[in-house]
Design a protein around this motif. Sequence first.
Motif, mmCIF file in Angstrom:
data_model
loop_
_atom_site.group_PDB
_atom_site.id
_atom_site.type_symbol
_atom_site.label_atom_id
_atom_site.label_comp_id
_atom_site.label_asym_id
_atom_site.label_seq_id
_atom_site.Cartn_x
_atom_site.Cartn_y
_atom_site.Cartn_z
ATOM 1 N N PRO A 1 -35.350 19.191 57.101
ATOM 2 C CA PRO A 1 -34.105 18.423 57.105
ATOM 3 C C PRO A 1 -33.737 17.947 55.699
ATOM 4 C CG PRO A 1 -35.897 17.148 58.091
ATOM 5 C CD PRO A 1 -36.433 18.521 57.819
ATOM 6 N N VAL A 2 -32.447 18.071 55.388
ATOM 7 C CA VAL A 2 -31.934 17.652 54.092
ATOM 8 C C VAL A 2 -31.102 16.378 54.270
ATOM 9 C CG1 VAL A 2 -30.502 18.334 52.125
ATOM 10 C CG2 VAL A 2 -31.916 20.033 53.280
ATOM 11 N N ALA A 3 -30.360 16.302 55.380
ATOM 12 C CA ALA A 3 -29.546 15.115 55.689
ATOM 13 C C ALA A 3 -29.476 14.981 57.202
ATOM 14 C CB ALA A 3 -28.152 15.254 55.101
ATOM 15 N N TRP A 4 -29.503 13.737 57.697
ATOM 16 C CA TRP A 4 -29.489 13.519 59.148
ATOM 17 C C TRP A 4 -28.973 12.131 59.460
ATOM 18 C CZ3 TRP A 4 -33.597 13.788 55.937
ATOM 19 C CH2 TRP A 4 -34.355 12.645 55.792
ATOM 20 N N LEU A 5 -28.539 11.953 60.697
ATOM 21 C CA LEU A 5 -28.145 10.640 61.182
ATOM 22 C C LEU A 5 -28.318 10.631 62.687
ATOM 23 C CD1 LEU A 5 -27.181 7.924 60.165
ATOM 24 C CD2 LEU A 5 -24.860 8.653 60.592
ATOM 25 N N GLY A 6 -28.925 9.597 63.197
ATOM 26 C CA GLY A 6 -29.193 9.492 64.629
ATOM 27 C C GLY A 6 -30.629 9.891 64.920
ATOM 28 N N ARG A 7 -31.047 9.590 66.148
ATOM 29 C CA ARG A 7 -32.416 9.921 66.568
ATOM 30 C C ARG A 7 -32.460 11.380 66.983
ATOM 31 N NH1 ARG A 7 -35.917 5.429 68.056
ATOM 32 N NH2 ARG A 7 -37.068 7.049 69.104
ATOM 33 N N SER A 8 -33.171 12.173 66.238
ATOM 34 C CA SER A 8 -33.305 13.583 66.586
ATOM 35 C C SER A 8 -34.704 14.049 66.213
ATOM 36 C CB SER A 8 -32.249 14.425 65.866
ATOM 37 O OG SER A 8 -32.421 14.337 64.478
ATOM 38 N N GLU A 9 -35.055 15.174 66.772
ATOM 39 C CA GLU A 9 -36.354 15.767 66.458
ATOM 40 C C GLU A 9 -36.134 17.197 66.001
ATOM 41 O OE1 GLU A 9 -39.567 15.111 69.137
ATOM 42 O OE2 GLU A 9 -38.833 13.131 69.673
ATOM 43 N N LYS A 10 -37.068 17.680 65.226
ATOM 44 C CA LYS A 10 -36.941 19.017 64.662
ATOM 45 C C LYS A 10 -37.107 20.075 65.742
ATOM 46 C CE LYS A 10 -38.763 21.845 60.934
ATOM 47 N NZ LYS A 10 -39.739 21.886 59.857
ATOM 48 N N PRO A 11 -36.109 20.963 65.870
ATOM 49 C CA PRO A 11 -36.251 22.073 66.819
ATOM 50 C C PRO A 11 -37.275 23.084 66.314
ATOM 51 C CG PRO A 11 -33.967 21.834 66.060
ATOM 52 C CD PRO A 11 -34.818 20.924 65.238
ATOM 53 N N PRO A 12 -37.701 23.992 67.182
ATOM 54 C CA PRO A 12 -38.645 25.030 66.741
ATOM 55 C C PRO A 12 -38.053 25.837 65.568
ATOM 56 C CG PRO A 12 -38.376 25.070 69.128
ATOM 57 C CD PRO A 12 -37.365 24.114 68.597
ATOM 58 N N PRO A 13 -38.890 26.236 64.604
ATOM 59 C CA PRO A 13 -38.391 26.958 63.420
ATOM 60 C C PRO A 13 -37.593 28.208 63.752
ATOM 61 C CG PRO A 13 -40.702 26.354 63.141
ATOM 62 C CD PRO A 13 -40.329 26.007 64.542
ATOM 63 N N GLU A 14 -37.979 28.932 64.800
ATOM 64 C CA GLU A 14 -37.233 30.156 65.143
ATOM 65 C C GLU A 14 -35.809 29.845 65.579
ATOM 66 O OE1 GLU A 14 -39.666 28.926 68.752
ATOM 67 O OE2 GLU A 14 -40.102 29.201 66.631
ATOM 68 N N ARG A 15 -35.567 28.643 66.094
ATOM 69 C CA ARG A 15 -34.211 28.233 66.463
ATOM 70 C C ARG A 15 -33.389 27.909 65.223
ATOM 71 N NH1 ARG A 15 -32.582 29.013 71.794
ATOM 72 N NH2 ARG A 15 -34.306 28.523 73.165
ATOM 73 N N LEU A 16 -34.053 27.372 64.189
ATOM 74 C CA LEU A 16 -33.342 27.013 62.966
ATOM 75 C C LEU A 16 -32.947 28.227 62.137
ATOM 76 C CD1 LEU A 16 -35.444 23.921 61.855
ATOM 77 C CD2 LEU A 16 -33.123 23.922 62.780
ATOM 78 N N THR A 17 -33.682 29.311 62.264
ATOM 79 C CA THR A 17 -33.398 30.507 61.464
ATOM 80 C C THR A 17 -32.723 31.599 62.278
ATOM 81 O OG1 THR A 17 -35.613 31.361 61.907
ATOM 82 C CG2 THR A 17 -35.312 30.064 59.887
ATOM 83 N N GLY A 18 -32.498 31.358 63.550
ATOM 84 C CA GLY A 18 -31.884 32.357 64.411
ATOM 85 C C GLY A 18 -30.373 32.190 64.508
ATOM 86 N N PRO A 19 -29.779 32.870 65.479
ATOM 87 C CA PRO A 19 -28.327 32.782 65.664
ATOM 88 C C PRO A 19 -27.928 31.437 66.280
ATOM 89 C CG PRO A 19 -29.304 34.073 67.426
ATOM 90 C CD PRO A 19 -30.407 33.757 66.447
#
Length: 187
Positions: free
Chosen positions: A119-137
């Motif tokens: 994460p580079v910038a964020w706001l609100g309560r969130s959690e990191k999704p699985p890496p394959e979701r971040l690099t996929g479509p």
Amino acid sequence: MTVRMTFPSFVTRAAVRIALGGLVAAAAIAVAGFVIERTALGGDLAASRARLRAEVEGEFAMLTARLDAAVSGVAVDVEVLRRAERGDMTATRVLFDAVGAVEAQTGVATAIYGAGSEPVAWLGRSEKPPPERLTGPAATFPLQTSQGLHLVRVKPIVDAAEPGRHIGAIVAEVPLPRTGDVLPGSE
């Protein structure tokens, strides 16, 4: 010798009126319950299922619309993202301002991830999704978090000069309603 006690007539009449009033009230409650059940749940099992399905689909449509508004509302300049990943505080502030503006409009937790899936910038309560979701479509999916089940929307950020090159992702998430929850905007 048996002593028979008689009640005065006004007591007997009052007891009969109370009993009849109770019967009328019970009948009214039974009819009202039947009408409310038929209205709220439907006339039969098929109608109940159709109503429930429509309600759930409506809730998901509202949630996905909020997620789409959040990921579409974040304008990310590729160069600003790259500078923020390298530690440029001015670029990082620009990205935080962008997610802050979107969160203020939509009420959706939003984050911008860089090419390294951090994460580079964020706001609100969130959690990191699985890496394959971040690099996929682009995708919308449920995610179990420490705060419960959330619906997550991921929109990839690609370099316009190299459309096949993934350089980050915009992630928005909202909690899925639990039994008895009222969704914002549905009151």
